[in-house]
Motif scaffolding. Sequence first.
Motif, PDB file in Angstrom:
ATOM      1  N   ILE A  34       0.840  -1.200   0.000  1.00 43.61           N
ATOM      2  CA  ILE A  34       0.000   0.000   0.000  1.00 43.61           C
ATOM      3  C   ILE A  34       0.875   1.250   0.000  1.00 43.61           C
ATOM      4  O   ILE A  34       0.642   2.194  -0.757  1.00 43.61           O
ATOM      5  N   ASN A  35       1.925   1.256   0.828  1.00 46.32           N
ATOM      6  CA  ASN A  35       2.844   2.399   0.870  1.00 46.32           C
ATOM      7  C   ASN A  35       3.582   2.578  -0.457  1.00 46.32           C
ATOM      8  O   ASN A  35       3.766   3.710  -0.937  1.00 46.32           O
ATOM      9  N   LEU A  36       4.001   1.456  -1.058  1.00 43.25           N
ATOM     10  CA  LEU A  36       4.682   1.535  -2.356  1.00 43.25           C
ATOM     11  C   LEU A  36       3.742   2.053  -3.445  1.00 43.25           C
ATOM     12  O   LEU A  36       4.148   2.836  -4.308  1.00 43.25           O
ATOM     13  N   ARG A  37       2.490   1.622  -3.407  1.00 47.20           N
ATOM     14  CA  ARG A  37       1.510   2.105  -4.368  1.00 47.20           C
ATOM     15  C   ARG A  37       1.306   3.608  -4.217  1.00 47.20           C
ATOM     16  O   ARG A  37       1.255   4.345  -5.211  1.00 47.20           O
ATOM     17  N   ALA A  38       1.192   4.068  -2.981  1.00 44.59           N
ATOM     18  CA  ALA A  38       1.009   5.504  -2.727  1.00 44.59           C
ATOM     19  C   ALA A  38       2.236   6.286  -3.191  1.00 44.59           C
ATOM     20  O   ALA A  38       2.113   7.355  -3.804  1.00 44.59           O
ATOM     21  N   ALA A  39       3.429   5.732  -2.916  1.00 46.42           N
ATOM     22  CA  ALA A  39       4.663   6.397  -3.360  1.00 46.42           C
ATOM     23  C   ALA A  39       4.741   6.417  -4.882  1.00 46.42           C
ATOM     24  O   ALA A  39       5.177   7.417  -5.480  1.00 46.42           O
ATOM     25  N   SER A  40       4.309   5.338  -5.516  1.00 46.23           N
ATOM     26  CA  SER A  40       4.324   5.287  -6.978  1.00 46.23           C
ATOM     27  C   SER A  40       3.371   6.325  -7.569  1.00 46.23           C
ATOM     28  O   SER A  40       3.714   7.009  -8.551  1.00 46.23           O
ATOM     29  N   ILE A  41       2.193   6.465  -6.989  1.00 45.27           N
ATOM     30  CA  ILE A  41       1.235   7.475  -7.461  1.00 45.27           C
ATOM     31  C   ILE A  41       1.813   8.873  -7.273  1.00 45.27           C
ATOM     32  O   ILE A  41       1.725   9.732  -8.164  1.00 45.27           O
ATOM     33  N   ASP A  42       2.439   9.105  -6.112  1.00 45.80           N
ATOM     34  CA  ASP A  42       3.058  10.410  -5.837  1.00 45.80           C
ATOM     35  C   ASP A  42       4.190  10.693  -6.818  1.00 45.80           C
ATOM     36  O   ASP A  42       4.302  11.800  -7.358  1.00 45.80           O
TER      37      ASP A  42
END
Length: 130
Positions: A34-42
């Motif tokens: 979830i954190n990696l997905r959020a970082a990828s979106i950012d």
Amino acid sequence: MARRFGTFESLLAQLRDPLEAEFRSRRDGHVELINLRAASIDNGARLEAATVEVRKLADALAESEARAEDLAARLREQTAASQEARVEADRHAANCRWRPARSRRSRRVNASPVSGSRNLNRTRRPCAPS
């Protein structure tokens, strides 16, 4: 039945620790995803903003280079026109200077007795039309 339940409870206790460890591991992995997905979106949003900025800067650079080329061409034209004007002015000045008279019939300028004899032999040539 209590004996069976006790046996079953001991088996559950033996399985609980590895299952809890597996659950924690999967939960931590899920949180990390979830954190990696959020970082990828950012990072995608930042990349898009940087791409837009690069396009704007590239357009501004192209515009300024075109303006610089236009100004350089204009400078070359003005320099050429200035040189042509200087040559024309030199020609005009050469035609308008005082020169010795070619004949006695030439019109004398400033030929008064007061001005002296040095102006008697000089005439002014008419300036050539430009």
